[in-house]
Scaffold this active site. Structure first.
Site, PDB file in Angstrom:
ATOM      1  N   TYR A  29      43.737  40.088  45.978  1.00 50.52           N
ATOM      2  CA  TYR A  29      44.077  38.624  45.390  1.00 50.52           C
ATOM      3  C   TYR A  29      45.461  38.074  46.108  1.00 50.52           C
ATOM      4  O   TYR A  29      46.388  38.845  45.791  1.00 50.52           O
ATOM      5  CB  TYR A  29      44.280  38.684  43.906  1.00 50.52           C
ATOM      6  CG  TYR A  29      42.839  39.025  43.297  1.00 50.52           C
ATOM      7  CD1 TYR A  29      41.807  39.003  43.894  1.00 50.52           C
ATOM      8  CD2 TYR A  29      42.784  39.439  41.751  1.00 50.52           C
ATOM      9  CE1 TYR A  29      40.494  39.674  43.143  1.00 50.52           C
ATOM     10  CE2 TYR A  29      41.817  39.596  41.072  1.00 50.52           C
ATOM     11  CZ  TYR A  29      40.643  39.868  42.013  1.00 50.52           C
ATOM     12  OH  TYR A  29      39.373  40.262  41.200  1.00 50.52           O
TER      13      TYR A  29
HETATM   14  N1  LIG Z   1      35.537  42.612  40.345  1.00 50.50           N
HETATM   15  C1  LIG Z   1      35.121  41.620  41.085  1.00 50.50           C
HETATM   16  O1  LIG Z   1      34.604  41.511  42.280  1.00 50.50           O
HETATM   17  C2  LIG Z   1      35.823  40.142  40.589  1.00 50.50           C
HETATM   18  C3  LIG Z   1      35.303  39.109  41.132  1.00 50.50           C
HETATM   19  C4  LIG Z   1      35.852  37.800  40.662  1.00 50.50           C
HETATM   20  C5  LIG Z   1      36.577  37.763  39.836  1.00 50.50           C
HETATM   21  N2  LIG Z   1      37.194  38.899  39.237  1.00 50.50           N
HETATM   22  C6  LIG Z   1      38.202  38.920  38.027  1.00 50.50           C
HETATM   23  O2  LIG Z   1      37.755  37.996  37.023  1.00 50.50           O
HETATM   24  C7  LIG Z   1      38.733  37.117  36.635  1.00 50.50           C
HETATM   25  C8  LIG Z   1      38.183  35.745  36.290  1.00 50.50           C
HETATM   26  O3  LIG Z   1      37.502  35.134  37.528  1.00 50.50           O
HETATM   27  P1  LIG Z   1      37.560  33.640  38.001  1.00 50.50           P
HETATM   28  O4  LIG Z   1      38.725  32.859  37.612  1.00 50.50           O
HETATM   29  O5  LIG Z   1      37.068  33.826  39.344  1.00 50.50           O
HETATM   30  O6  LIG Z   1      36.235  33.250  37.176  1.00 50.50           O
HETATM   31  P2  LIG Z   1      36.218  32.502  35.590  1.00 50.50           P
HETATM   32  O7  LIG Z   1      36.922  33.118  34.659  1.00 50.50           O
HETATM   33  O8  LIG Z   1      34.756  32.420  35.637  1.00 50.50           O
HETATM   34  O9  LIG Z   1      36.615  30.852  35.744  1.00 50.50           O
HETATM   35  C9  LIG Z   1      37.800  30.632  35.524  1.00 50.50           C
HETATM   36  C10 LIG Z   1      38.495  29.367  35.924  1.00 50.50           C
HETATM   37  O10 LIG Z   1      37.585  28.211  35.271  1.00 50.50           O
HETATM   38  C11 LIG Z   1      38.652  27.072  35.034  1.00 50.50           C
HETATM   39  N3  LIG Z   1      38.687  27.026  33.819  1.00 50.50           N
HETATM   40  C12 LIG Z   1      39.108  28.082  32.747  1.00 50.50           C
HETATM   41  N4  LIG Z   1      39.020  27.890  31.317  1.00 50.50           N
HETATM   42  C13 LIG Z   1      38.912  26.524  31.545  1.00 50.50           C
HETATM   43  C14 LIG Z   1      38.515  25.541  30.563  1.00 50.50           C
HETATM   44  N5  LIG Z   1      38.842  25.803  29.207  1.00 50.50           N
HETATM   45  N6  LIG Z   1      38.145  24.214  30.959  1.00 50.50           N
HETATM   46  C15 LIG Z   1      38.087  23.795  32.298  1.00 50.50           C
HETATM   47  N7  LIG Z   1      38.115  24.849  33.309  1.00 50.50           N
HETATM   48  C16 LIG Z   1      38.640  25.996  32.927  1.00 50.50           C
HETATM   49  C17 LIG Z   1      39.885  27.516  35.919  1.00 50.50           C
HETATM   50  O11 LIG Z   1      39.695  27.079  37.082  1.00 50.50           O
HETATM   51  P3  LIG Z   1      40.154  25.653  37.619  1.00 50.50           P
HETATM   52  O12 LIG Z   1      41.168  24.979  36.916  1.00 50.50           O
HETATM   53  O13 LIG Z   1      40.593  25.793  39.081  1.00 50.50           O
HETATM   54  O14 LIG Z   1      39.005  24.920  37.561  1.00 50.50           O
HETATM   55  C18 LIG Z   1      39.750  29.024  35.758  1.00 50.50           C
HETATM   56  O15 LIG Z   1      40.599  29.664  36.624  1.00 50.50           O
HETATM   57  C19 LIG Z   1      39.700  37.184  37.968  1.00 50.50           C
HETATM   58  O16 LIG Z   1      40.758  36.672  37.780  1.00 50.50           O
HETATM   59  C20 LIG Z   1      39.415  38.728  38.280  1.00 50.50           C
HETATM   60  O17 LIG Z   1      40.285  39.224  37.578  1.00 50.50           O
HETATM   61  C21 LIG Z   1      36.605  40.188  39.613  1.00 50.50           C
END
Ligand SMILES: NC(=O)c1ccc[n+]([C@@H]2O[C@H](COP(=O)([O-])OP(=O)(O)OC[C@H]3O[C@@H](n4cnc5c(N)ncnc54)[C@H](OP(=O)(O)O)[C@@H]3O)[C@@H](O)[C@H]2O)c1
Length: 309
Positions: free
Chosen positions: A43
């Site tokens: 990341y």
């Molecule tokens: N193992 C893997 O292959 C893998 C892959 C992907 C992710 N991950 C892990 O999962 C974690 C979370 O993934 P992710 O950030 O990609 O996806 P997510 O948790 O599904 O989406 C989070 C994003 O949604 C938006 N958000 C969050 N709460 C909100 C709210 N209340 N209102 C409006 N928008 C909101 C924010 O982005 P914005 O403000 O930019 O819109 C935030 O960064 C990562 O940090 C990582 O640790 C793992």
């Protein structure tokens, strides 16, 4: 190892969140009584000009300045195949031993609580990977190991090999699992986790932001750098899931992001969803989601709207 029921996603630190805001989000997360944080060595390699390691570096600075390393259950990963040249040696022993040293240095710590295989690498025998983890656990650099993005067959094979050889065993699975993406996990991986007693920490719990309800039209995609990634959910199923989230939110005096996390927590197999936030307001809705208890009728409505069977 026990954790509070929400894992803070660290991919945004040094990417969509600058250092100062990352520190505030991390402080607030801990102040609210939560403790588990997930990152990865790659990341945020996908961002032009980044090399990977940016998220771990922000966390390392925060540990160093705040002295809060001891209060955190820290999860990171190795073997992420993101783009050309990224972490190209995958899950081979020599690469894991080098990658852990790099992660520990960026994180400014001498141990990782949960070290995860980010993506499986079929060219490497599972024995080799587990042998490397065994050496790291013996050396005190890693406490527990986990897997992410594994096929059911390789996950089961890894568990068998750990048992036969006396190596550490994957204690957790980090799968893609949310209201828009149920089938792959629920078909085979979920039952294996239940049978084997693995902790499940799903990623993309909010479908990269789609399940917050902030994307309803093509114009909305410009609301965040993540917008283009949710375009694929603009279909009848996606709109049906948002409608169900809206209706449950009204009944529970809540919001779609909180309800989407509460739905994951209502699944018996789920230990704690992983989600990230780019502002303190977003973090508040994630924290509320971890405390929200849905009524069985709410769960049934969300189940129906997101059904794949
Ligand atoms: N193992 C893997 O292959 C893998 C892959 C992907 C992710 N991950 C892990 O999962 C974690 C979370 O993934 P992710 O950030 O990609 O996806 P997510 O948790 O599904 O989406 C989070 C994003 O949604 C938006 N958000 C969050 N709460 C909100 C709210 N209340 N209102 C409006 N928008 C909101 C924010 O982005 P914005 O403000 O930019 O819109 C935030 O960064 C990562 O940090 C990582 O640790 C793992």
């Amino acid at each position: 190892m026990t954790i509070a029921p929400l894992v803070l996603g660290g991919n945004v630190f040094g990417w969509t969140v600058d250092e100062a805001s990352s520190f505030s989000i991390l402080d607030s997360f801990l102040d609210a009584g939560f403790n588990a944080i997930d990152t990865a060595n790659v990341y945020s390699k996908w961002v032009p000009g980044h090399k990977g390691g940016e998220s771990e570096m922000v966390l390392g600075k925060w540990f160093s300045r705040s002295g809060k390393r001891k209060d955190v259950i820290l999860a990171t990963k190795v073997g992420g195949a993101m783009g050309e040249g990224a972490d190209e040696k995958g899950l081979k022993k020599a690469h894991i031993l080098k990658a852990v040293a790099d992660s520990l240095s960026r994180l400014q710590t001498d141990y990782i609580d949960l070290y995860q295989s980010h993506f499986d690498e079929l060219g490497t025998p599972v024995e080799e990977t587990l042998e490397a983890y065994s050496a790291l656990v013996k050396a005190g650099k890693v406490r527990y190991i986990g897997a992410s993005n594994f096929t059911p067959a390789r996950l089961e094979e890894s568990l068998r090999v750990s048992e036969a050889k006396g190596y550490p065993r994957y204690q957790t699975l980090q799968p893609l699992y949310n209201l828009m993406e149920r089938e792959v996990f629920e078909k085979e991986l979920g039952p294996i986790c239940q049978k084997e007693g693995l902790g499940v920490i799903p990623y993309f719990s909010l479908a990269a932001g789609f399940l917050t309800g902030k994307y309803r039209t093509e114009e909305d995609l410009a609301k965040s750098p993540r917008g283009q990634g949710v375009k694929k959910y603009f279909n009848d199923k996606g709109l049906g899931v948002l409608k169900a989230l809206d209706e449950v939110s009204v009944r529970r005096h809540s919001d779609p992001a909180s309800v989407a996390l509460a739905w994951l927590l209502s699944r018996p197999v789920v230990t704690a969803p992983i989600a990230s936030a780019t502002t303190l307001t977003q973090l508040t809705s994630l924290l509320k989601g971890a405390q929200l208890e849905l009524h069985p009728d709410d769960v049934a409505q969300l189940d129906n709207a997101s059904a794949w069977r």
